[in-house]
Design an enzyme around this catalytic site. Sequence first.
Site, mmCIF file in Angstrom:
data_model
loop_
_atom_site.group_PDB
_atom_site.id
_atom_site.type_symbol
_atom_site.label_atom_id
_atom_site.label_comp_id
_atom_site.label_asym_id
_atom_site.label_seq_id
_atom_site.Cartn_x
_atom_site.Cartn_y
_atom_site.Cartn_z
ATOM 1 N N ARG A 41 0.852 -1.181 0.000
ATOM 2 C CA ARG A 41 0.000 0.000 0.000
ATOM 3 C C ARG A 41 0.895 1.240 0.000
ATOM 4 O O ARG A 41 1.984 1.216 0.583
ATOM 5 C CB ARG A 41 -0.915 0.005 1.217
ATOM 6 C CG ARG A 41 -0.196 0.224 2.532
ATOM 7 C CD ARG A 41 -1.119 0.115 3.728
ATOM 8 N NE ARG A 41 -1.545 -1.259 3.926
ATOM 9 C CZ ARG A 41 -2.395 -1.628 4.885
ATOM 10 N NH1 ARG A 41 -2.915 -0.715 5.696
ATOM 11 N NH2 ARG A 41 -2.738 -2.891 5.021
ATOM 12 N N ASP A 65 -2.419 1.797 -5.030
ATOM 13 C CA ASP A 65 -3.599 2.143 -4.257
ATOM 14 C C ASP A 65 -4.750 1.278 -4.745
ATOM 15 O O ASP A 65 -5.410 1.580 -5.745
ATOM 16 C CB ASP A 65 -3.928 3.622 -4.452
ATOM 17 C CG ASP A 65 -5.150 4.051 -3.655
ATOM 18 O OD1 ASP A 65 -5.718 3.208 -2.916
ATOM 19 O OD2 ASP A 65 -5.554 5.223 -3.776
ATOM 20 N N LEU A 66 -5.014 0.183 -4.047
ATOM 21 C CA LEU A 66 -5.993 -0.791 -4.514
ATOM 22 C C LEU A 66 -7.432 -0.303 -4.384
ATOM 23 O O LEU A 66 -8.368 -1.014 -4.792
ATOM 24 C CB LEU A 66 -5.818 -2.113 -3.756
ATOM 25 C CG LEU A 66 -4.490 -2.833 -4.014
ATOM 26 C CD1 LEU A 66 -4.423 -4.138 -3.231
ATOM 27 C CD2 LEU A 66 -4.285 -3.089 -5.495
ATOM 28 N N LYS A 67 -7.623 0.900 -3.857
ATOM 29 C CA LYS A 67 -8.961 1.487 -3.867
ATOM 30 C C LYS A 67 -9.275 2.113 -5.223
ATOM 31 O O LYS A 67 -10.419 2.505 -5.480
ATOM 32 C CB LYS A 67 -9.077 2.538 -2.759
ATOM 33 C CG LYS A 67 -8.942 1.957 -1.356
ATOM 34 C CD LYS A 67 -9.027 3.046 -0.292
ATOM 35 C CE LYS A 67 -8.852 2.464 1.110
ATOM 36 N NZ LYS A 67 -8.897 3.511 2.155
ATOM 37 N N GLY A 88 -3.147 -12.178 2.412
ATOM 38 C CA GLY A 88 -3.391 -12.476 3.816
ATOM 39 C C GLY A 88 -4.446 -11.600 4.438
ATOM 40 O O GLY A 88 -4.398 -11.327 5.646
ATOM 41 N N HIS A 131 -4.664 -13.190 16.700
ATOM 42 C CA HIS A 131 -3.212 -13.255 16.535
ATOM 43 C C HIS A 131 -2.732 -14.650 16.921
ATOM 44 O O HIS A 131 -3.497 -15.471 17.450
ATOM 45 C CB HIS A 131 -2.506 -12.181 17.358
ATOM 46 C CG HIS A 131 -2.495 -10.827 16.707
ATOM 47 N ND1 HIS A 131 -1.906 -10.591 15.493
ATOM 48 C CD2 HIS A 131 -3.022 -9.638 17.118
ATOM 49 C CE1 HIS A 131 -2.046 -9.308 15.160
ATOM 50 N NE2 HIS A 131 -2.727 -8.717 16.133
ATOM 51 N N ASP A 161 2.123 -18.438 13.681
ATOM 52 C CA ASP A 161 2.365 -17.674 12.462
ATOM 53 C C ASP A 161 3.250 -18.411 11.466
ATOM 54 O O ASP A 161 2.954 -18.469 10.267
ATOM 55 C CB ASP A 161 3.012 -16.327 12.796
ATOM 56 C CG ASP A 161 2.005 -15.300 13.293
ATOM 57 O OD1 ASP A 161 0.791 -15.564 13.210
ATOM 58 O OD2 ASP A 161 2.429 -14.232 13.772
#
Length: 378
Positions: A41, A65-67, A88, A131, A161
Amino acid sequence: MGQGTGPLRGVRVVEVAGIGPGPHACMLLADLGADVLRIDRPGGGMFGMGEKDVLNRGRPSVALDLKHPDAVRTVLDLVERADVLVEGMRPGAMERLGLGPDDCRARNERLVFARMTGWGQDGPWSRAAGHDMNYIAVAGALHGLGQDRDRPHFPSNLLGDFGGGSTYLVIGVLAALLEARASGRGQVVDAAIVDGTAHLNAMASTFAALGLDTGTRRSGLLDGGTPWYDLYETADGEHVSVAALEPQFWAALVERIGVDLPDRDDPASSRAIRQALTRRFKERTQAEWAEVFDGTDACVAPVVPLAEAPAHPHLAARGTFVEHGGTTQPAPAPRFSRTASTIRSAPALPGEHTREALAAWGVEDVDALIDAGVAVQA
């Protein structure tokens, strides 16, 4: 942007940047030779570790900017050229962007769409936050961890993780890639930390079925419940690990420890053995005990801090850690006899390679995307 040297040379991966297990999985794929393009981003990641973030090594960063619809179209253009997409986000987020599995596979039927989450793509908690500690807690792994019978202890975020998460994501990607080469069709890989952690813990299920797991910490074979699989303090306040499980390894320990120990086959001797070992290990420093047991079959090893691990004689001889870009870090693993893996580049700043990486993947009019604010060149 150049090809890697490992066995995945020629495999192209689009990574929609996340945190934790997703980047670790893509680091591993890049270490293995895949051409991974990281989509960040604009403005960068959450923790601002920048050039020191080892998980981001080995691949260029493009800021989109994936918007913006043109950014989405750019990712779909990249997908046409890719073998794998790794993301993810929470379930449904990629679909809302217009980048879900159906959107991507409409452009590339062979695409392996790999999804990394904690809870998985379905189930009542699939869209809830969480988490590592939460995932391993409900998977049955956290409860038995640690040698304190009053409370469990968690091993940083290694188990969830990276053990149950990124490792299983990479396994899924490799298996799906192999199948796609035979069938010509990709598929979705749903890698959930809860699933992977439960799978990692299969031996505990065996112990439970055999009645060897009582549910009490420090009571079993591998959790400090026996004196021959435990940690002992040395004279200088450091520790050694003792893992002399098999009789022949116990015999090697007894031969070098320098004190008489009771018969360990007698259950009544466990307390006396533990007390004897506790006293004996406190009589010498960690370095002295390391010399006593160096290279033997006694299964005794010093507990080494991470900062000192690269200098351990065995790890130094193997080159387990390397220095790259001014940072000491783990070398690529595992190792290959013909197609050795290498670290291709230091961790990239978000958007550092936007112009050159998009051009290298065949995207046209990159400067127009940058001028319009769709893409950002850091």
